[in-house]
Scaffold this motif. Structure first.
Motif, PDB file in Angstrom:
ATOM      1  N   PRO A 135       0.841  -1.207   0.000  1.00  0.00           N
ATOM      2  CA  PRO A 135       0.000   0.000   0.000  1.00  0.00           C
ATOM      3  C   PRO A 135       0.867   1.245   0.000  1.00  0.00           C
ATOM      4  O   PRO A 135       1.969   1.248   0.552  1.00  0.00           O
ATOM      5  CB  PRO A 135      -0.798  -0.130   1.303  1.00  0.00           C
ATOM      6  N   THR A 136       0.392   2.291  -0.636  1.00  0.00           N
ATOM      7  CA  THR A 136       1.117   3.557  -0.652  1.00  0.00           C
ATOM      8  C   THR A 136       0.594   4.461   0.467  1.00  0.00           C
ATOM      9  O   THR A 136      -0.304   4.104   1.221  1.00  0.00           O
ATOM     10  CB  THR A 136       0.933   4.275  -1.999  1.00  0.00           C
ATOM     11  N   SER A 137       1.168   5.650   0.513  1.00  0.00           N
ATOM     12  CA  SER A 137       0.784   6.615   1.541  1.00  0.00           C
ATOM     13  C   SER A 137      -0.458   7.423   1.181  1.00  0.00           C
ATOM     14  O   SER A 137      -0.904   8.254   1.972  1.00  0.00           O
ATOM     15  CB  SER A 137       1.952   7.588   1.790  1.00  0.00           C
ATOM     16  N   ALA A 138      -1.018   7.191  -0.015  1.00  0.00           N
ATOM     17  CA  ALA A 138      -2.198   7.952  -0.435  1.00  0.00           C
ATOM     18  C   ALA A 138      -3.366   7.682   0.511  1.00  0.00           C
ATOM     19  O   ALA A 138      -3.504   6.590   1.072  1.00  0.00           O
ATOM     20  CB  ALA A 138      -2.582   7.596  -1.866  1.00  0.00           C
ATOM     21  N   ASP A 139      -4.233   8.676   0.679  1.00  0.00           N
ATOM     22  CA  ASP A 139      -5.362   8.559   1.598  1.00  0.00           C
ATOM     23  C   ASP A 139      -6.335   7.461   1.169  1.00  0.00           C
ATOM     24  O   ASP A 139      -6.489   7.167  -0.017  1.00  0.00           O
ATOM     25  CB  ASP A 139      -6.117   9.888   1.675  1.00  0.00           C
ATOM     26  N   VAL A 140      -7.013   6.884   2.145  1.00  0.00           N
ATOM     27  CA  VAL A 140      -8.079   5.920   1.892  1.00  0.00           C
ATOM     28  C   VAL A 140      -9.312   6.663   1.388  1.00  0.00           C
ATOM     29  O   VAL A 140      -9.694   7.701   1.943  1.00  0.00           O
ATOM     30  CB  VAL A 140      -8.418   5.138   3.171  1.00  0.00           C
ATOM     31  N   VAL A 141      -9.920   6.156   0.308  1.00  0.00           N
ATOM     32  CA  VAL A 141     -11.133   6.755  -0.260  1.00  0.00           C
ATOM     33  C   VAL A 141     -12.108   5.628  -0.601  1.00  0.00           C
ATOM     34  O   VAL A 141     -11.774   4.448  -0.461  1.00  0.00           O
ATOM     35  CB  VAL A 141     -10.830   7.601  -1.524  1.00  0.00           C
ATOM     36  N   CYS A 142     -13.279   5.974  -1.076  1.00  0.00           N
ATOM     37  CA  CYS A 142     -14.255   4.953  -1.454  1.00  0.00           C
ATOM     38  C   CYS A 142     -13.929   4.370  -2.823  1.00  0.00           C
ATOM     39  O   CYS A 142     -13.806   3.153  -2.974  1.00  0.00           O
ATOM     40  CB  CYS A 142     -15.668   5.546  -1.452  1.00  0.00           C
ATOM     41  N   ILE A 143     -13.802   5.228  -3.845  1.00  0.00           N
ATOM     42  CA  ILE A 143     -13.528   4.771  -5.210  1.00  0.00           C
ATOM     43  C   ILE A 143     -12.229   5.400  -5.687  1.00  0.00           C
ATOM     44  O   ILE A 143     -12.157   6.624  -5.902  1.00  0.00           O
ATOM     45  CB  ILE A 143     -14.672   5.136  -6.170  1.00  0.00           C
ATOM     46  N   THR A 144     -11.193   4.590  -5.849  1.00  0.00           N
ATOM     47  CA  THR A 144      -9.949   5.071  -6.440  1.00  0.00           C
ATOM     48  C   THR A 144     -10.060   4.998  -7.959  1.00  0.00           C
ATOM     49  O   THR A 144     -10.668   4.081  -8.506  1.00  0.00           O
ATOM     50  CB  THR A 144      -8.754   4.221  -5.997  1.00  0.00           C
ATOM     51  N   ASN A 145      -9.452   5.948  -8.656  1.00  0.00           N
ATOM     52  CA  ASN A 145      -9.361   5.884 -10.110  1.00  0.00           C
ATOM     53  C   ASN A 145      -8.027   6.462 -10.545  1.00  0.00           C
ATOM     54  O   ASN A 145      -7.257   6.973  -9.747  1.00  0.00           O
ATOM     55  CB  ASN A 145     -10.537   6.588 -10.779  1.00  0.00           C
ATOM     56  N   ASP A 190     -20.276  18.609 -13.454  1.00  0.00           N
ATOM     57  CA  ASP A 190     -19.225  17.939 -14.219  1.00  0.00           C
ATOM     58  C   ASP A 190     -19.403  16.428 -14.268  1.00  0.00           C
ATOM     59  O   ASP A 190     -18.798  15.756 -15.114  1.00  0.00           O
ATOM     60  CB  ASP A 190     -17.848  18.239 -13.613  1.00  0.00           C
ATOM     61  N   GLY A 191     -20.192  15.866 -13.356  1.00  0.00           N
ATOM     62  CA  GLY A 191     -20.189  14.422 -13.179  1.00  0.00           C
ATOM     63  C   GLY A 191     -19.032  14.019 -12.284  1.00  0.00           C
ATOM     64  O   GLY A 191     -18.416  14.856 -11.615  1.00  0.00           O
ATOM     65  N   HIS A 192     -18.706  12.727 -12.266  1.00  0.00           N
ATOM     66  CA  HIS A 192     -17.644  12.221 -11.402  1.00  0.00           C
ATOM     67  C   HIS A 192     -16.392  11.902 -12.222  1.00  0.00           C
ATOM     68  O   HIS A 192     -16.485  11.148 -13.202  1.00  0.00           O
ATOM     69  CB  HIS A 192     -18.103  10.962 -10.671  1.00  0.00           C
ATOM     70  N   PRO A 193     -15.232  12.430 -11.841  1.00  0.00           N
ATOM     71  CA  PRO A 193     -13.997  12.075 -12.553  1.00  0.00           C
ATOM     72  C   PRO A 193     -13.721  10.588 -12.402  1.00  0.00           C
ATOM     73  O   PRO A 193     -13.792  10.034 -11.307  1.00  0.00           O
ATOM     74  CB  PRO A 193     -12.932  12.926 -11.865  1.00  0.00           C
ATOM     75  N   ASP A 194     -13.411   9.941 -13.509  1.00  0.00           N
ATOM     76  CA  ASP A 194     -13.229   8.490 -13.522  1.00  0.00           C
ATOM     77  C   ASP A 194     -11.784   8.177 -13.886  1.00  0.00           C
ATOM     78  O   ASP A 194     -10.861   8.758 -13.325  1.00  0.00           O
ATOM     79  CB  ASP A 194     -14.249   7.868 -14.481  1.00  0.00           C
TER      80      ASP A 194
END
Length: 287
Positions: A135-145, A190-194
């Motif tokens: 795992p990297t240091s990036a924050d935990v989120v619901c949907i990663t893209n 804008d919608g959701h960035p994917d």
């Protein structure tokens, strides 16, 4: 403003992960557990069944592909249709699956996980290197893209889809990520960035789920291009073709009502358009 053209009828529930490899477009339908290969010159479309939901495929240096199945990366051999497990990911989170990926100049795979029900904050960004998943240091989120990586491997772009933001991490040669800064933030219209990719000049292309569009952003975050679609759910872009300037976009039927599907009869298909800046060089995963 450019308009995308219909390219290929697929009807994918959740088309994703397009990538141009050896003169062909590869992509997946996550929910239908399929891997596709489209040869534009021959006009063919082949597909393989995956044993689990499959979020992405990337080419492997030893041949074949690495496929991001629900439980973790697998080696996929198109010649036999076989899958061989390489690692387990999030075994303690059975609702999670792998979602999107890219390969850097050293052959490391960067990929994210997410809650398949799109509710829990259980998605993380991982790095595959030297046969290990970390795992990297990036924050935990619901949907990663994304993730998407700049041509010089100095920046990793990480999309928090439900947070409607793209974050930029400085990346060191050893794969360490520095603190994130906000690259772009989006509103409800804008919608959701994917899914996101980088081109040869470091521009960031991103598809917008529910946004009817794909956009390119310069490295300073300025929008340079917008392409509109006749369907709403644009999931990701790949740059390919003989000159690397033909864009292919995956789309999705997921989340659309019967009425919306009747109006968007090409939802889940592949679309195409031309770009000015070509693709960056293809990297193969070192496994």
């Amino acid at each position: 403003m450019q308009q995308a053209e219909h390219c290929l009828t697929v009807g994918a529930t959740l088309g994703e992960g397009p990538i141009w490899v050896d003169d062909a477009l590869w992509f997946v339908d996550i929910k239908q557990q399929r891997i596709y290969r489209h040869d534009p010159a021959a006009g063919t479309l082949d597909h393989w069944a995956a044993p689990e939901m499959v979020g992405w495929v990337v080419p492997a240096a030893r041949g074949g592909f690495v496929a991001g199945l629900k439980s973790g990366p697998h080696h996929f051999d198109p010649a036999t249709g076989g899958f061989a497990r390489l690692a387990d990911v999030d075994a303690h989170l059975p609702a999670n699956r792998l979602n999107d990926a890219c390969v850097d100049g050293q052959g490391r795979i960067w990929f994210g996980t997410m809650d398949n029900d799109e509710a829990a904050l259980s998605g993380r960004l991982f790095r595959w290197a030297a046969g290990r998943v970390e795992p990297t240091s990036a924050d935990v989120v619901c949907i990663t893209n994304g993730p998407a990586i700049s041509p010089d491997d100095s920046i990793l772009y990480h999309v928090d889809t439900l947070g409607k933001v793209i974050l930029a991490h400085p990346m060191l040669a050893d794969g360490t990520l520095g603190p994130a800064t906000e690259f772009a933030r989006f509103g409800d219209a804008d919608g959701h960035p994917d899914g996101a990719i980088c081109d040869a000049e470091g521009g960031v292309w991103v598809g917008f789920f529910g946004g009817w569009a794909a956009r390119r952003y310069a490295p300073d975050g300025t929008m340079t291009d917008e392409v509109r679609f006749p369907v709403s759910n644009i999931t990701k872009i790949a740059l390919g073709g003989p000159d690397g300037r033909t864009a292919y976009a995956t789309t999705a039927r997921q989340g659309l009502s019967e009425g919306q599907l009747a109006e968007q009869v090409q939802a889940g298909d592949i679309f195409t358009f031309r770009v000015t800046v070509p693709a960056k060089p293809l990297h193969r995963a070192q496994i």
